[in-house]
Design a protein around this motif. Structure first.
Motif, PDB file in Angstrom:
ATOM      1  N   VAL A 155       9.067 -10.526  -8.742  1.00 26.03           N
ATOM      2  CA  VAL A 155       8.465 -11.032 -10.061  1.00 26.03           C
ATOM      3  C   VAL A 155       8.234  -9.289 -11.047  1.00 26.03           C
ATOM      4  CG1 VAL A 155       6.192 -11.533 -10.158  1.00 26.03           C
ATOM      5  CG2 VAL A 155       7.377 -12.662 -10.922  1.00 26.03           C
ATOM      6  N   SER A 156       7.886  -8.718 -10.545  1.00 26.46           N
ATOM      7  CA  SER A 156       7.461  -7.507 -11.640  1.00 26.46           C
ATOM      8  C   SER A 156       8.975  -6.689 -12.137  1.00 26.46           C
ATOM      9  CB  SER A 156       7.011  -6.564 -10.494  1.00 26.46           C
ATOM     10  OG  SER A 156       6.290  -5.470 -11.326  1.00 26.46           O
ATOM     11  N   GLN A 157       8.890  -6.898 -13.296  1.00 31.34           N
ATOM     12  CA  GLN A 157      10.374  -6.438 -14.007  1.00 31.34           C
ATOM     13  C   GLN A 157       9.913  -4.584 -13.832  1.00 31.34           C
ATOM     14  OE1 GLN A 157      10.639  -7.990 -18.005  1.00 31.34           O
ATOM     15  NE2 GLN A 157       9.179  -8.378 -17.812  1.00 31.34           N
ATOM     16  N   TRP A 158       8.667  -3.942 -13.331  1.00 28.55           N
ATOM     17  CA  TRP A 158       8.281  -2.413 -12.941  1.00 28.55           C
ATOM     18  C   TRP A 158       8.682  -1.936 -11.691  1.00 28.55           C
ATOM     19  CZ3 TRP A 158       7.464  -0.796 -17.839  1.00 28.55           C
ATOM     20  CH2 TRP A 158       6.525  -2.032 -18.294  1.00 28.55           C
ATOM     21  N   GLY A 159       8.935  -2.894 -10.481  1.00 23.61           N
ATOM     22  CA  GLY A 159       9.254  -3.217  -9.278  1.00 23.61           C
ATOM     23  C   GLY A 159      10.436  -2.610  -9.395  1.00 23.61           C
ATOM     24  N   ALA A 186       5.238  -7.345   1.021  1.00 25.01           N
ATOM     25  CA  ALA A 186       4.494  -6.250   1.281  1.00 25.01           C
ATOM     26  C   ALA A 186       4.167  -5.210   0.805  1.00 25.01           C
ATOM     27  CB  ALA A 186       5.616  -5.945   3.022  1.00 25.01           C
ATOM     28  N   THR A 187       4.500  -5.051  -0.851  1.00 29.25           N
ATOM     29  CA  THR A 187       4.674  -4.139  -1.410  1.00 29.25           C
ATOM     30  C   THR A 187       3.946  -4.325  -3.142  1.00 29.25           C
ATOM     31  OG1 THR A 187       6.170  -2.916   0.364  1.00 29.25           O
ATOM     32  CG2 THR A 187       5.687  -2.092  -2.009  1.00 29.25           C
ATOM     33  N   ALA A 188       2.801  -3.427  -2.841  1.00 28.08           N
ATOM     34  CA  ALA A 188       2.404  -3.860  -4.816  1.00 28.08           C
ATOM     35  C   ALA A 188       1.271  -3.131  -4.951  1.00 28.08           C
ATOM     36  CB  ALA A 188       1.916  -5.804  -4.434  1.00 28.08           C
ATOM     37  N   ASP A 189       1.406  -2.400  -6.006  1.00 29.66           N
ATOM     38  CA  ASP A 189       0.542  -1.299  -6.319  1.00 29.66           C
ATOM     39  C   ASP A 189      -0.220  -2.070  -7.973  1.00 29.66           C
ATOM     40  OD1 ASP A 189       2.079  -2.040  -8.046  1.00 29.66           O
ATOM     41  OD2 ASP A 189       2.801   0.578  -8.735  1.00 29.66           O
ATOM     42  N   SER A 321      10.347   5.030  -6.094  1.00 26.31           N
ATOM     43  CA  SER A 321       8.934   5.343  -6.154  1.00 26.31           C
ATOM     44  C   SER A 321       7.570   4.640  -4.393  1.00 26.31           C
ATOM     45  CB  SER A 321       8.766   3.289  -6.888  1.00 26.31           C
ATOM     46  OG  SER A 321       9.526   2.664  -5.816  1.00 26.31           O
ATOM     47  N   ILE A 322       6.874   5.092  -4.336  1.00 23.50           N
ATOM     48  CA  ILE A 322       6.809   5.100  -3.096  1.00 23.50           C
ATOM     49  C   ILE A 322       6.608   3.721  -2.991  1.00 23.50           C
ATOM     50  CG2 ILE A 322       4.213   4.876  -1.930  1.00 23.50           C
ATOM     51  CD1 ILE A 322       3.740   7.334  -3.879  1.00 23.50           C
ATOM     52  N   GLU A 323       6.719   2.217  -3.126  1.00 20.60           N
ATOM     53  CA  GLU A 323       6.800   0.917  -3.116  1.00 20.60           C
ATOM     54  C   GLU A 323       8.169   1.192  -2.870  1.00 20.60           C
ATOM     55  OE1 GLU A 323       4.592   0.317  -6.824  1.00 20.60           O
ATOM     56  OE2 GLU A 323       5.818   2.024  -6.360  1.00 20.60           O
ATOM     57  N   GLY A 324       9.067   1.091  -2.506  1.00 22.61           N
ATOM     58  CA  GLY A 324      10.010   1.019  -2.175  1.00 22.61           C
ATOM     59  C   GLY A 324      11.050   1.819  -0.878  1.00 22.61           C
TER      60      GLY A 324
END
Length: 614
Positions: A155-159, A186-189, A321-324
């Protein structure tokens, strides 16, 4: 009185949830926050769940769906995997189906009829299908137990995995206000977490944030020299015969690396969006169903992959990114056994990612967020301290040095790099910030190339002032200077290096710089030490024979049922069987991972197999 009734309801839910966990899924106890999440949703509450890959997120919505009246609707972007997810549930005796674009019209109508008749416990729906008026009207005429929004970070446009259709999922709260919703990722800052809450209208939801730590994964980032050869050495020395995933940035590179590994005897398959759909699906199916296959892929591959025995994930290009990075590396070691996250990283990776941000058509605010995410990723690569600590800090969690990453096992040496960096910055300035890395380093090292002579740069005062260091050392210093934001790369077709404002205090001697000392890459030929505190189940020679026989039986059984082998039983369950050597169905019932349906389906075969080996 009302409080007493509520307590009784909670106790009843807890007892029923435990029964479902044991009888359907075959597990003796919940892990971590699973029980609290199941209770929250089963009693009708909303939940936001952040749980690492392999932490058991699916049970958090599957069990409440079985406890509540109606069907659990799971919104998932993973169309290619829905069939496997439904097959796995069928093996457990759970009535499940899916609705997505891969179905024929007749198949869709049949599933819709089963929904209306209340014949399903769970239905997986692609978000595009969910948003159609046909599907929403179908759901309004159906008793819904809950909505589970899987991969909620989409849902995150920044993700890193943004799906535009996910933004419209707020319609679930508006049209079904009394149906509990559970969003899982499993991944969300912190930024992504807040966006999930706002866009899905989960302001009143209970939040369950598990530790992001995956202690069985060893993180290792190496200096990129000959990346393909380094990858080959890594696989041959540490993961011969293992299943793994190798991520590359481009489709062309995927094809080349897969061909390279195959030419060296490693069974590899390519996967990227440019492939023929049938071939791509066939490769994914083989990876899921067969052992010891290495999938070489773009990041289009992997989200939601349930294969538990992926022993390594390797990156030949820097993630954005670290999330990726966390999401991709998290596909290793889902079974809790030791696994590796390995990456080769170099100067060109930094330049390439910076260029991709600058050349994107996004607005300035988006570019700033992406640049900040890249800076955090570069910080993880260049850190002198524990990588796991740095990784967890990014997600707002604290930790102590893990003893199970490369910087803990072989601590990098730092040095006062102020003078070398000043030499580098001075050289960039003296060549008028108009040339790329190769030319700047030639001038710095005193190499009289044709280009140096053409521009008469051998006459500059900075010519040769860095002759005491080799090209690889200077590239490492330049890479770190770019990572620190002292040097930028112009994306004008020439990749000219230029100084940033941050370079001024360094050149003036007002700021000291410490960098990682360059370490010459060494060939990996020794088998790596197993991670501390994590050892694979030690089987005796007799137990290993039983385990191998069980694996052979599982392969044949999976082929007959046309499902991945791990859908029949996970390795961990088969190890327990090999150790327990059950002689009756009652003995087998007590093995973790053996529920009533699997006991009924496979119990007699396994007991017969045990008798043969006795």
């Amino acid at each position: 009185m009302g409080e007493l009734v509520a307590l009784m309801e909670q106790d009843d839910i807890g007892t029923r949830a435990q029964h479902v966990l044991e009888s359907v899924f075959g597990y003796p106890a919940f892990r971590g926050q699973q029980e609290d999440i199941v209770r929250q949703v089963a009693l009708g509450g909303d939940a936001l769940v952040l749980m690492p890959t392999g932490g058991g997120k699916s049970l958090c919505y599957q069990i409440p769906a079985l406890l509540r009246d109606g069907v659990g609707v799971v919104v998932s972007p993973l169309i290619a995997l829905m069939q496997d997810q439904v097959d796995a549930l069928a093996e457990l005796g759970v009535r499940a189906a899916f609705l997505n674009s891969s179905q024929s019209f007749d198949e869709m109508v049949q599933t819709e009829r089963r929904l209306r008749r209340g014949e399903l416990d769970l239905v997986y729906v692609a978000p595009e299908r969910l948003m159609t008026s046909r599907c929403l009207e179908l759901l309004e005429s159906t008793k819904i137990a809950l909505f589970a929004i899987d991969e909620a970070h989409c849902v995150s446009q920044w993700g890193h995995d943004f799906r535009p259709e996910y933004i419209r999922l707020s319609v679930l709260h508006e049209r079904f206000p009394d149906v509990p919703r559970i969003a899982l990722t499993a991944t969300a800052d912190q930024l992504t977490r807040q966006e999930i809450i706002e866009r899905l209208q989960l302001q009143d939801a209970a939040q369950f944030v598990s530790s992001f730590d995956r202690p069985n994964i060893r993180y290792q980032i190496v200096e990129k020299a000959n990346a393909r050869k380094q990858l080959l050495d890594f696989i041959e020395s540490e993961h011969s015969g293992d299943a793994g995933i190798v991520y590359c940035l481009s489709r062309k590179k995927v094809e080349e690396v897969a061909e390279f590994l195959n030419s060296h005897g490693i069974n590899s398959l390519p996967y990227h969006a440019g492939m023929d759909t049938a071939k791509r699906s066939a490769n994914q199916s083989r990876f899921l169903r067969e052992d010891a296959i290495v999938m070489v892929a773009t990041i289009a591959f992997g989200m939601g992959i349930d294969k538990p025995d992926v022993r390594f994930v390797a990156h030949l290009d820097l993630p954005k990114s670290i999330e990726g990075y966390y999401q991709e590396t998290g596909r290793a070691g889902r079974d809790g056994a030791p696994a590796n996250a390995w990456m080769a990283y170099g100067l060109q990776d930094v330049v390439q990612q910076r260029r991709m941000i600058e050349e994107s058509e996004a607005d300035d605010s988006f570019k700033r967020v992406q640049s900040a995410k890249l800076d955090a990723m570069l910080g993880l690569c260049e850190t002198l301290s524990c990588r796991r600590v740095r990784l967890l800090e990014y997600f707002g969690q604290s930790a102590t040095a893990c003893g199970n990453c490369d910087t803990c096992l072989q601590p990098p040496v730092s040095f006062d790099a102020t003078v070398p960096v000043q030499k580098l910055l001075s050289t960039i300035y003296r060549v008028e910030q108009r040339f790329g890395a190769m030319h700047v380093l030639d001038v710095l090292r005193g190499v009289e190339s044709d280009k140096v002579k053409q521009w008469e740069h051998e006459k500059l005062t900075v010519f040769g002032i860095g002759a005491d260091r080799g090209d690889a050392e200077w590239r490492a210093i330049l890479r770190q200077a770019i990572a620190l934001g002292l040097v930028a790369v112009d994306h004008d077709g020439f990749n000219a290096l230029r100084l940033t404002e941050a370079a001024r205090p360094v050149l003036r001697g007002e700021q000291k710089i410490r960098l990682r000392e360059y370490q010459k890459p060494v060939s990996q030929r020794k088998k790596a030490v197993k991670p501390k505190g994590y050892v694979e189940s030690d089987l005796s020679a007799e137990e290993q024979t039983v385990f191998d026989k069980l694996r052979w039986w599982r392969v044949e059984t999976a082929r007959k049922h046309n499902v991945p082998a791990y859908v029949i039983f996970h390795d961990a369950t088969m190890r327990e069987i090999a150790k327990a050597k059950p002689s009756s169905l009652d003995d087998l019932r007590h093995v973790s991972g053996v529920g009533e349906k699997k006991l009924e389906t496979y119990g007699a075969e396994i007991i017969a197999l045990m008798a043969e080996l006795a």
